[in-house]
Enzyme design. Structure first.
Site, short mmCIF file in Angstrom:
data_model
loop_
_atom_site.label_atom_id
_atom_site.label_comp_id
_atom_site.label_asym_id
_atom_site.label_seq_id
_atom_site.Cartn_x
_atom_site.Cartn_y
_atom_site.Cartn_z
N TYR A 158 -23.71 4.49 -35.28
CA TYR A 158 -22.92 4.30 -34.13
C TYR A 158 -23.38 3.48 -33.19
CZ TYR A 158 -19.68 5.96 -30.50
OH TYR A 158 -18.63 5.97 -29.65
N LYS A 165 -21.59 4.27 -24.73
CA LYS A 165 -21.12 5.75 -24.34
C LYS A 165 -21.69 6.42 -22.95
CE LYS A 165 -17.01 5.77 -26.67
NZ LYS A 165 -15.57 5.61 -26.05
P1 NAD Z 1 -7.80 3.27 -31.50
O1 NAD Z 1 -8.29 2.07 -32.38
O2 NAD Z 1 -6.57 4.18 -31.94
O3 NAD Z 1 -7.94 2.87 -30.07
C1 NAD Z 1 -8.79 2.14 -29.48
C2 NAD Z 1 -8.31 1.08 -28.32
O4 NAD Z 1 -8.90 0.28 -27.83
C3 NAD Z 1 -7.26 0.19 -29.07
O5 NAD Z 1 -5.87 0.61 -28.58
C4 NAD Z 1 -7.55 -0.98 -28.56
O6 NAD Z 1 -6.41 -1.91 -28.41
C5 NAD Z 1 -8.23 -0.79 -27.45
N1 NAD Z 1 -8.95 -1.90 -26.94
C6 NAD Z 1 -10.25 -2.63 -27.49
N2 NAD Z 1 -10.64 -3.62 -27.03
C7 NAD Z 1 -9.98 -3.75 -25.87
C8 NAD Z 1 -9.58 -4.55 -25.03
N3 NAD Z 1 -10.73 -5.65 -24.80
N4 NAD Z 1 -8.67 -4.42 -24.02
C9 NAD Z 1 -7.72 -3.55 -23.96
N5 NAD Z 1 -8.08 -2.35 -25.02
C10 NAD Z 1 -8.95 -2.78 -25.97
O7 NAD Z 1 -8.99 4.35 -31.69
P2 NAD Z 1 -9.35 5.61 -31.09
O8 NAD Z 1 -10.28 6.67 -31.74
O9 NAD Z 1 -7.94 6.42 -30.59
O10 NAD Z 1 -10.19 5.29 -29.83
C11 NAD Z 1 -9.73 5.58 -28.25
C12 NAD Z 1 -11.11 6.02 -27.35
O11 NAD Z 1 -11.54 7.34 -28.04
C13 NAD Z 1 -12.20 5.07 -27.66
O12 NAD Z 1 -12.89 4.83 -26.45
C14 NAD Z 1 -13.04 5.74 -28.71
O13 NAD Z 1 -14.49 5.08 -28.65
C15 NAD Z 1 -12.74 7.04 -28.51
N6 NAD Z 1 -13.31 7.97 -29.25
C16 NAD Z 1 -12.96 8.00 -30.65
C17 NAD Z 1 -13.08 8.98 -31.58
C18 NAD Z 1 -12.76 8.82 -33.08
O14 NAD Z 1 -13.55 9.34 -33.89
N7 NAD Z 1 -11.65 8.30 -33.32
C19 NAD Z 1 -14.15 10.13 -31.13
C20 NAD Z 1 -14.50 10.05 -29.81
C21 NAD Z 1 -14.07 9.23 -28.80
O1 0WE Z 2 -16.17 5.35 -30.59
C1 0WE Z 2 -15.83 5.35 -31.73
C2 0WE Z 2 -15.54 4.13 -32.68
C3 0WE Z 2 -15.62 3.00 -31.61
C4 0WE Z 2 -15.56 1.65 -32.40
C5 0WE Z 2 -14.94 1.46 -33.54
C6 0WE Z 2 -14.80 0.06 -33.95
C7 0WE Z 2 -14.44 -0.24 -35.45
C8 0WE Z 2 -13.82 -1.72 -35.45
C9 0WE Z 2 -15.97 0.24 -31.73
N1 0WE Z 2 -15.74 -0.84 -32.25
C10 0WE Z 2 -15.36 -1.02 -33.39
N2 0WE Z 2 -15.07 -2.23 -33.67
C11 0WE Z 2 -14.43 -2.83 -34.82
O2 0WE Z 2 -14.48 -3.67 -35.22
N3 0WE Z 2 -15.86 6.64 -32.39
C12 0WE Z 2 -16.43 7.73 -31.68
C13 0WE Z 2 -15.60 6.67 -34.03
C14 0WE Z 2 -16.65 6.45 -34.88
O3 0WE Z 2 -17.36 5.21 -35.09
C15 0WE Z 2 -18.32 5.55 -35.76
C16 0WE Z 2 -18.79 6.75 -35.71
C17 0WE Z 2 -17.76 7.56 -35.29
C18 0WE Z 2 -17.50 8.91 -34.92
C19 0WE Z 2 -19.42 4.33 -36.15
C20 0WE Z 2 -20.45 4.79 -36.89
C21 0WE Z 2 -20.87 6.30 -36.79
C22 0WE Z 2 -19.89 7.08 -36.49
#
Ligand code: NAD
Ligand code: 0WE
Length: 264
Positions: A158, A165
């Site tokens: 991560y 975060k």
């Molecule tokens: P996702 O890829 O569907 O959403 C991420 C969003 O970030 C996308 O819509 C993308 O367009 C937007 N984004 C990135 N750079 C941007 C910019 N410069 N301007 C505007 N928008 C931008 O993935 P998700 O998992 O739905 O992520 C949403 C949130 O949830 C994130 O903050 C992520 O860290 C958090 N989150 C995800 C998980 C997981 O496991 N998927 C767990 C906990 C928290």
């Molecule tokens: O917040 C996240 C994902 C955030 C994320 C994911 C990407 C993939 C594509 C941020 N930046 C990028 N950039 C890219 O180019 N999560 C909570 C999901 C997530 O991501 C991980 C996790 C978990 C959980 C990455 C490594 C280890 C665990």
């Protein structure tokens, strides 16, 4: 009568049908909220319009890249014109350059990678709060962001998203303290791992999902519906006494201290 009846909500972070923001939008629509959406770049416009059409046939779909202050200002201007104010802002945005999320932390981290990830994943929440603040006066408004356990625990790969975060979670507390006197609440949901676009291509993500489910009290992963329902509660007047909090929607994973022997 839903518990978000009459609320006007701006939803960022839709990139696909699996986005956490979609689970939030669907719960909000079900509970009677009026929705506006933003999309990052023309590539995502059509997809976000489809989601908007499914959610109370929302017509307000605006471009927003949070690295651009002019786009933030434009979104708030459009919302003010269409709605005259706003009750809820959802920040579901996170990003680090892909190379940052591979290998060991100190091998991967760079000054530029650190700056970009903090700008997009943490500062942007304050930027949205700053811009939405004038539109949120006198209406029991709420801001909500999405965070992850990596803010408070070291999680392999991560990497720099952990510090980003952590900064986002501190932002929740500072914004809550700042905006409380204006009746604006600020909270975060710390979600367990979910297979969204942001998780696609993270090597070993499938194993992370499996191990999170096994180690959790509920023995499962969470869904975007789980997160959406908690988001709807937190942004509604039902949560009028909650601000500055990080609520874990993680099937209980974070409370465990050691694996228990299998039951039965
Ligand atoms: P996702 O890829 O569907 O959403 C991420 C969003 O970030 C996308 O819509 C993308 O367009 C937007 N984004 C990135 N750079 C941007 C910019 N410069 N301007 C505007 N928008 C931008 O993935 P998700 O998992 O739905 O992520 C949403 C949130 O949830 C994130 O903050 C992520 O860290 C958090 N989150 C995800 C998980 C997981 O496991 N998927 C767990 C906990 C928290
Ligand atoms: O917040 C996240 C994902 C955030 C994320 C994911 C990407 C993939 C594509 C941020 N930046 C990028 N950039 C890219 O180019 N999560 C909570 C999901 C997530 O991501 C991980 C996790 C978990 C959980 C990455 C490594 C280890 C665990």
């Amino acid at each position: 009568m839903g518990f978000l009846n009459g609320k006007k909500a701006l939803i960022t972070g839709v990139a696909s049908d699996r986005s956490i923001a979609v689970g939030i939008a669907e719960a909000f629509a079900r509970e009677g909220a009026e929705l506006a959406f933003t999309y990052q770049g023309d590539r995502l416009k059509g997809r976000v319009e489809d989601v908007a059409a499914r959610c109370n046939d929302s017509k307000l779909v605006l471009p927003l890249d949070v690295t651009d202050d002019a786009q933030i200002a434009n979104v708030m201007q459009e919302v003010e014109q269409q709605w005259g104010g706003i009750d809820i802002v959802i920040h579901a945005i996170g990003f680090a350059p892909r190379e940052q999320l591979q290998g060991r932390y100190l091998d991967a981290v760079t000054r530029e990678g650190f700056a970009i990830s903090h700008d997009i994943s943490a500062y942007s929440f304050a930027a949205l709060g700053k811009a939405a603040r004038p539109l949120m006066q006198g209406r029991n408004a709420a801001l909500l962001t999405l965070t992850y356990l990596g803010a408070v625990r070291a999680v392999p790969m991560y990497n720099v998203m952990g510090p980003a975060k952590a900064s986002l979670e501190a932002n929740v507390r500072f914004m809550a303290a700042d905006l409380g006197s204006e009746g604006i609440r600020v909270n975060g949901i710390s979600a367990g791992p979910i297979k969204t676009l942001a998780a696609a291509g993270i090597s070993g993500f499938r194993n992370m999902l499996a191990s999170a489910a096994t180690a959790s009290p509920l023995k499962r992963n969470v869904t975007i519906e789980d997160v959406g329902n908690t988001a709807a509660f937190l942004c509604s007047d039902l949560a009028a006494g909650i601000t500055g909090e990080i609520i874990y929607v993680d099937a209980g994973y974070r409370i465990m201290g050691m694996q228990f022997p299998e039951e039965g």
